[in-house]
Design a protein around this motif. Structure first.
Motif, PDB file in Angstrom:
ATOM      1  N   LEU A   1      -0.376  18.973  13.758  1.00  0.00           N
ATOM      2  CA  LEU A   1      -0.715  17.552  13.902  1.00  0.00           C
ATOM      3  C   LEU A   1       0.481  16.706  14.331  1.00  0.00           C
ATOM      4  CD1 LEU A   1      -2.971  17.044  10.724  1.00  0.00           C
ATOM      5  CD2 LEU A   1      -3.703  17.262  13.094  1.00  0.00           C
ATOM      6  N   GLY A   2       1.664  17.323  14.364  1.00  0.00           N
ATOM      7  CA  GLY A   2       2.858  16.576  14.755  1.00  0.00           C
ATOM      8  C   GLY A   2       3.292  15.550  13.722  1.00  0.00           C
ATOM      9  N   LEU A   3       3.035  15.832  12.444  1.00  0.00           N
ATOM     10  CA  LEU A   3       3.379  14.878  11.380  1.00  0.00           C
ATOM     11  C   LEU A   3       4.869  14.935  11.057  1.00  0.00           C
ATOM     12  CD1 LEU A   3       0.412  15.549   8.929  1.00  0.00           C
ATOM     13  CD2 LEU A   3       0.663  13.623  10.496  1.00  0.00           C
ATOM     14  N   PRO A   4       5.437  13.829  10.569  1.00  0.00           N
ATOM     15  CA  PRO A   4       6.835  13.848  10.136  1.00  0.00           C
ATOM     16  C   PRO A   4       7.028  14.803   8.953  1.00  0.00           C
ATOM     17  CG  PRO A   4       6.078  11.597  10.443  1.00  0.00           C
ATOM     18  CD  PRO A   4       4.865  12.469  10.505  1.00  0.00           C
ATOM     19  N   ILE A   5       8.189  15.444   8.909  1.00  0.00           N
ATOM     20  CA  ILE A   5       8.521  16.420   7.869  1.00  0.00           C
ATOM     21  C   ILE A   5       9.767  15.952   7.130  1.00  0.00           C
ATOM     22  CG2 ILE A   5       9.304  18.789   7.438  1.00  0.00           C
ATOM     23  CD1 ILE A   5       6.415  18.678   8.272  1.00  0.00           C
TER      24      ILE A   5
ATOM     25  N   SER B   1       0.842  -1.199   0.000  1.00  0.00           N
ATOM     26  CA  SER B   1       0.000   0.000   0.000  1.00  0.00           C
ATOM     27  C   SER B   1       0.878   1.251   0.000  1.00  0.00           C
ATOM     28  CB  SER B   1      -0.923   0.005   1.211  1.00  0.00           C
ATOM     29  OG  SER B   1      -0.164   0.027   2.411  1.00  0.00           O
ATOM     30  N   PRO B   2       0.410   2.319  -0.659  1.00  0.00           N
ATOM     31  CA  PRO B   2       1.231   3.530  -0.759  1.00  0.00           C
ATOM     32  C   PRO B   2       1.138   4.412   0.472  1.00  0.00           C
ATOM     33  CG  PRO B   2      -0.809   3.845  -1.948  1.00  0.00           C
ATOM     34  CD  PRO B   2      -0.835   2.419  -1.443  1.00  0.00           C
ATOM     35  N   MET B   3       2.246   5.061   0.807  1.00  0.00           N
ATOM     36  CA  MET B   3       2.216   6.099   1.823  1.00  0.00           C
ATOM     37  C   MET B   3       1.523   7.331   1.245  1.00  0.00           C
ATOM     38  SD  MET B   3       6.041   6.062   3.449  1.00  0.00           S
ATOM     39  CE  MET B   3       6.820   4.569   4.061  1.00  0.00           C
ATOM     40  N   THR B   4       0.827   8.082   2.084  1.00  0.00           N
ATOM     41  CA  THR B   4       0.181   9.323   1.656  1.00  0.00           C
ATOM     42  C   THR B   4       1.106  10.485   1.974  1.00  0.00           C
ATOM     43  OG1 THR B   4      -2.029   8.416   2.026  1.00  0.00           O
ATOM     44  CG2 THR B   4      -1.825  10.808   1.926  1.00  0.00           C
ATOM     45  N   VAL B   5       1.460  11.246   0.942  1.00  0.00           N
ATOM     46  CA  VAL B   5       2.450  12.314   1.075  1.00  0.00           C
ATOM     47  C   VAL B   5       1.877  13.616   0.517  1.00  0.00           C
ATOM     48  CG1 VAL B   5       4.781  13.076   0.467  1.00  0.00           C
ATOM     49  CG2 VAL B   5       4.321  10.638   0.850  1.00  0.00           C
ATOM     50  N   VAL B   6       2.103  14.710   1.224  1.00  0.00           N
ATOM     51  CA  VAL B   6       1.719  16.042   0.759  1.00  0.00           C
ATOM     52  C   VAL B   6       2.989  16.835   0.482  1.00  0.00           C
ATOM     53  CG1 VAL B   6       0.589  18.208   1.379  1.00  0.00           C
ATOM     54  CG2 VAL B   6      -0.453  16.033   2.026  1.00  0.00           C
ATOM     55  N   VAL B   7       3.047  17.451  -0.707  1.00  0.00           N
ATOM     56  CA  VAL B   7       4.179  18.311  -1.059  1.00  0.00           C
ATOM     57  C   VAL B   7       3.709  19.757  -1.000  1.00  0.00           C
ATOM     58  CG1 VAL B   7       5.860  18.924  -2.820  1.00  0.00           C
ATOM     59  CG2 VAL B   7       5.149  16.542  -2.564  1.00  0.00           C
ATOM     60  N   THR B   8       4.362  20.574  -0.184  1.00  0.00           N
ATOM     61  CA  THR B   8       4.005  21.989  -0.086  1.00  0.00           C
ATOM     62  C   THR B   8       5.270  22.826  -0.209  1.00  0.00           C
ATOM     63  OG1 THR B   8       2.980  23.681   1.319  1.00  0.00           O
ATOM     64  CG2 THR B   8       4.110  21.899   2.455  1.00  0.00           C
ATOM     65  N   GLY B   9       5.193  23.908  -0.977  1.00  0.00           N
ATOM     66  CA  GLY B   9       6.382  24.689  -1.263  1.00  0.00           C
ATOM     67  C   GLY B   9       7.119  24.111  -2.456  1.00  0.00           C
ATOM     68  N   SER B  10       8.213  24.732  -2.829  1.00  0.00           N
ATOM     69  CA  SER B  10       8.935  24.321  -4.036  1.00  0.00           C
ATOM     70  C   SER B  10       9.976  23.245  -3.725  1.00  0.00           C
ATOM     71  CB  SER B  10       9.625  25.531  -4.670  1.00  0.00           C
ATOM     72  OG  SER B  10      10.563  26.102  -3.772  1.00  0.00           O
ATOM     73  N   VAL B  11      10.090  22.308  -4.671  1.00  0.00           N
ATOM     74  CA  VAL B  11      11.110  21.256  -4.603  1.00  0.00           C
ATOM     75  C   VAL B  11      12.153  21.570  -5.669  1.00  0.00           C
ATOM     76  CG1 VAL B  11      11.584  18.797  -4.869  1.00  0.00           C
ATOM     77  CG2 VAL B  11       9.449  19.542  -3.801  1.00  0.00           C
ATOM     78  N   PRO B  12      13.428  21.612  -5.320  1.00  0.00           N
ATOM     79  CA  PRO B  12      14.469  21.970  -6.294  1.00  0.00           C
ATOM     80  C   PRO B  12      14.388  21.124  -7.564  1.00  0.00           C
ATOM     81  CG  PRO B  12      15.400  21.865  -4.089  1.00  0.00           C
ATOM     82  CD  PRO B  12      13.991  21.367  -3.982  1.00  0.00           C
TER      83      PRO B  12
ATOM     84  N   SER C   1      -4.711  13.714   9.504  1.00  0.00           N
ATOM     85  CA  SER C   1      -4.060  12.741  10.386  1.00  0.00           C
ATOM     86  C   SER C   1      -3.670  11.472   9.636  1.00  0.00           C
ATOM     87  CB  SER C   1      -5.003  12.398  11.544  1.00  0.00           C
ATOM     88  OG  SER C   1      -6.225  11.891  11.048  1.00  0.00           O
ATOM     89  N   LYS C   2      -4.236  11.274   8.435  1.00  0.00           N
ATOM     90  CA  LYS C   2      -3.909  10.096   7.638  1.00  0.00           C
ATOM     91  C   LYS C   2      -2.660  10.299   6.787  1.00  0.00           C
ATOM     92  CE  LYS C   2      -8.763   8.638   7.333  1.00  0.00           C
ATOM     93  NZ  LYS C   2      -9.902   8.329   6.435  1.00  0.00           N
ATOM     94  N   THR C   3      -2.118  11.517   6.771  1.00  0.00           N
ATOM     95  CA  THR C   3      -0.915  11.806   6.003  1.00  0.00           C
ATOM     96  C   THR C   3       0.290  11.155   6.669  1.00  0.00           C
ATOM     97  OG1 THR C   3      -1.855  13.937   5.347  1.00  0.00           O
ATOM     98  CG2 THR C   3       0.510  13.650   5.046  1.00  0.00           C
ATOM     99  N   ASP C   4       1.108  10.455   5.870  1.00  0.00           N
ATOM    100  CA  ASP C   4       2.295   9.786   6.429  1.00  0.00           C
ATOM    101  C   ASP C   4       3.418  10.783   6.695  1.00  0.00           C
ATOM    102  OD1 ASP C   4       1.918   6.721   6.497  1.00  0.00           O
ATOM    103  OD2 ASP C   4       1.069   7.298   4.574  1.00  0.00           O
ATOM    104  N   PHE C   5       3.682  11.685   5.737  1.00  0.00           N
ATOM    105  CA  PHE C   5       4.636  12.758   6.003  1.00  0.00           C
ATOM    106  C   PHE C   5       4.414  13.882   4.991  1.00  0.00           C
ATOM    107  CE2 PHE C   5       7.094  10.060   3.071  1.00  0.00           C
ATOM    108  CZ  PHE C   5       7.700  10.973   2.214  1.00  0.00           C
TER     109      PHE C   5
END
Length: 708
Positions: free
Chosen positions: A673-677, A617-628, A652-656
């Motif tokens: 939420l104290g999520l990993p960054i 199963s895939p991890m749920t990831v949110v990308v915010t801001g620019s990625v080089p 709360s379902k976001t993995d990082f």
């Protein structure tokens, strides 16, 4: 949840916090406000059409509180600050059903906790955090395990007997699992699904739709109808619990669950036990982030001192317990004026009515338009321009109109007349489905379809703008996306404002898109009920266009995010665009997804992807801001290339969360939420390491994930 929801308030949002409210300037203004509040409360507790929405009532109440604080001599016995409700009844409560105080931001929550510590002369032992159900409070009495009486909250001291309606209420058994004598208190409410069913039942019997789930539940609990509207119950307290289960609030709730009663702890919201106010704040933020996913309405979170000894020592004020507080969320149902009804035609020819609204803040967001679903539903609900309408928005759900206030309708309001012909092309309308569509389908919106195909998020054809497309369509050089690949330099150079150099560059730009991955082609086709993310998921699942076109409905339902209803629509859409797909393939447009991204099942190769769990199963990831080195969409595509599931919202379902330069509220919510960054630079390194097969580096980077 942002630290201070009030900080985002605009002119469209009423001030609901008494600490910031403006007192009335005269006693007459104050008395008028009290009378208005009393009338609104009477309608609210009776479950009728609301006279005021929650936010407007809270704002009215806040000004009354501010006035009484400024002019204590004005306060009267019928003030809403002195009584719970206006409707009593024949059933006297065993103990008063008091209201609970409110706070509106984390600062207020911390102030309440500090005051409670001072009252106890020591820190609170621990807290509980649970949903504040947007329903109707009731007291339920059981004798030797048998349900004998249900009473509404009423005025807090006496309530109305509604025992006859017990059969409607899920979660409230006729018999408990043990022959105990007990009084259970909780909320009767309506789930989102049952609210929709209830509105359909009302319409089918010639009655107006419910204003909102709360009034629907309250009214249905009292009404004697020829049809039954489904209701639910959730317990939050009890009297008469044996001592071994009464040492804490959490223990009481657990005991009620063993008796067969639905409780907050068993719900999708859950009940959190927290050691300190920092954990409380995080739990409140987590529940706020999931507000739209619960399946039922909540208007806040209730925080309590968990231990009975702490509660007993803290005691009560004249109106509310000192050991509990409600953290109020921004209202997700408001009233505003429906200015007009527009008709929009999408790029696939779907024709939709859209409400244009007087701006209003709903759920922390200013809303200026809302969906009206379809013309059949619009006519059944009889919503008109000029109406005062209820707007509902839970979480990230698209705002919708749930109904109108009948008594507020202007005398000259006219019923809406659906279009006879397509508003865009004047052609016939296909009315065979609930969602009407231009009979010409995609051909009606050929320019919109082409613009979408050539857009940056799809095939990204540089140099092909709005005016050139207009000229090509007018000249008859193109009718669909495949015709773009047949264009040559002489044809383009002969057009106005295009010389040989520009024409050559455009032809080369178009030709370069032939190697785009299948996911981009799918996105460009604009298949209904898909989008960029789902198109990538589909392409990765099937691998080739041939596999996509040959897939059965059952095989489509194996794709994450696709159910039977969506599969049916997608299959119909693919059948419609099959000739276009064939033309594109004939021009040499790529119809496969890169091998590294192809996945038809949870194979060993798939589970070895960095963002896959051991079960595939895939991890749920949110990308915010620019990625080089990556655009926003390329960042989301990279998540999926790495085996993850890209999401646009933090919960709360976001993995990082990947955080880069320019990150905004999503990074803040992740911190709450104290999520990993994962730093954006590290994410770029992770992608490079994956593409080069450097598994050691990918493992090392993922081990650096740290809480916010």
């Amino acid at each position: 949840m942002q630290d201070d929801l009030a900080a985002d308030a605009t002119a469209a949002a009423p001030i609901v916090d008494p600490a910031h409210a403006r007192p009335h300037t005269t006693r007459d203004e104050y008395r008028s406000a009290v009378e208005q509040a009393r009338a609104a409360a009477a309608a609210y507790y009776a479950g009728e059409q609301n006279l005021l929405d929650d936010a407007d009532y809270d704002a009215l109440y806040a000004r009354i509180v501010a006035s009484e604080r400024e002019h204590p001599q004005w306060r009267t016995g019928d003030s809403p600050t002195a009584v719970v409700g206006t409707v009593g009844g024949d059933v006297e409560h065993s103990s008063p059903m008091l209201s609970i105080g409110n706070v509106f931001n984390s600062e207020g929550l911390r102030d309440w906790a500090a005051k409670l510590d001072r009252t106890l002369d020591r820190p609170v032992t621990r807290y509980t955090v649970e949903p504040k159900i947007d329903g109707l409070a009731i007291a339920v009495r059981y004798t030797e395990g048998r349900l004998v009486q249900i009473a509404t909250r009423g005025n807090g001291y006496t309530g109305e007997d509604v025992t006859s309606q017990a059969r409607l209420i899920a979660g409230l058994p006729q018999r408990l699992s043990a022959p105990v004598t007990i009084e259970i208190r909780g909320e009767v409410y309506m789930t989102d699904t049952d609210f929709a069913k209830g509105c359909d039942l009302r319409l089918a019997h010639g009655e107006p739709v419910f204003a909102n789930p709360r009034s629907a539940a309250a009214g249905s609990l009292r009404a004697q109808r020829v049809y039954d509207v489904p209701l639910s119950f959730m317990a939050y307290a009890a009297h008469g619990v044996p001592a071994e289960h009464a040492h804490s609030h959490s223990a009481v709730i657990e005991h009620l669950g063993t008796l067969g009663v639905a409780t907050t702890a068993q719900s999708s919201a859950g009940l959190a036990v927290c050691a300190d106010i920092d954990e409380v704040t995080a739990a409140v933020a987590a529940l706020g982030a999931r507000r739209g996913e619960l399946g039922f309405g909540i208007d806040g979170v209730v925080v309590k001192a968990d231990l009975t000894t702490d509660q007993d020592q803290a005691g009560y004020s004249t109106r509310a317990p000192r050991w509990g507080i409600a953290y109020k969320f921004p209202a997700d149902t408001r009233t505003t004026t429906l200015l007009r009804i527009d008709v929009q035609v999408g790029r696939t020819g779907v024709i939709t009515p859209v409400a244009v609204l007087e701006p209003v803040q709903v759920g922390g967001v200013v809303v200026t338009s809302a969906t009206l679903h379809n013309f059949t539903d619009l006519q059944r609900r009889d919503v008109r321009a000029g109406d005062t309408v209820y707007i509902r928005r839970a979480g990230d759900v698209i705002p919708e109109i749930t109904g109108a206030v009948p008594d507020a309708r202007p005398a000259d309001a006219e019923a809406f007349s659906p279009p006879e012909h397509c508003p865009r092309c004047g052609g016939d309308i296909d009315r065979s489905n609930l969602r009407w569509r231009c009979a010409r389908g995609r051909a009606c919106g050929e320019k919109a379809t082409l613009l979408y195909y050539t857009s940056r998020d799809a095939m990204d054809i540089e140099g092909l703008g709005d005016k050139i497309l207009d000229a090509l369509l007018a000249a008859g050089h193109i009718t669909d996306a495949a015709d773009l690949y047949a264009l040559d330099v002489p044809t383009l150079a002969a057009m106005d404002r295009l010389g040989t150099v520009s024409a050559t560059n455009l032809v080369n730009s178009i030709a370069a898109t032939k190697t785009r991955p299948l996911s981009r082609v799918l996105t460009g086709l604009g298949i209904r009920m898909t989008g960029r993310t789902l198109s990538r998921r589909i392409a990765r699942h099937f691998g080739t266009m041939d596999a996509i076109l040959a897939a059965t409905p059952a095989e489509w339902e194996q794709v994450d995010g696709i159910g039977s209803e969506r599969a049916t629509v997608i299959l119909a859409e693919l059948a419609e665009v099959a000739p276009l797909i064939a033309k594109l393939a004939a021009h040499g447009v790529n119809m496969t997804e890169p091998t590294g991204a192809v996945s038809t099942a949870a194979t060993s190769a798939e589970t070895s992807l960095p963002l896959r769990r051991p079960d595939g199963s895939p991890m749920t990831v949110v990308v915010t801001g620019s990625v080089p080195g990556l655009t926003r969409n390329q960042g989301n595509e990279a998540v999926e290339e790495l085996g993850g599931k890209s999401s646009g919202s933090v919960s709360s379902k976001t993995d990082f969360v990947v955080v880069g330069d320019g990150a905004g509220s999503k990074a803040t919510k992740a911190a709450d939420l104290g999520l990993p960054i994962l730093n954006a630079d590290k994410f770029a390194q992770l992608l490079t390491a994956h593409r080069t097969g450097d598994h050691t580096t990918t493992t090392e980077i993922l081990t650096t994930l740290t809480p916010a």
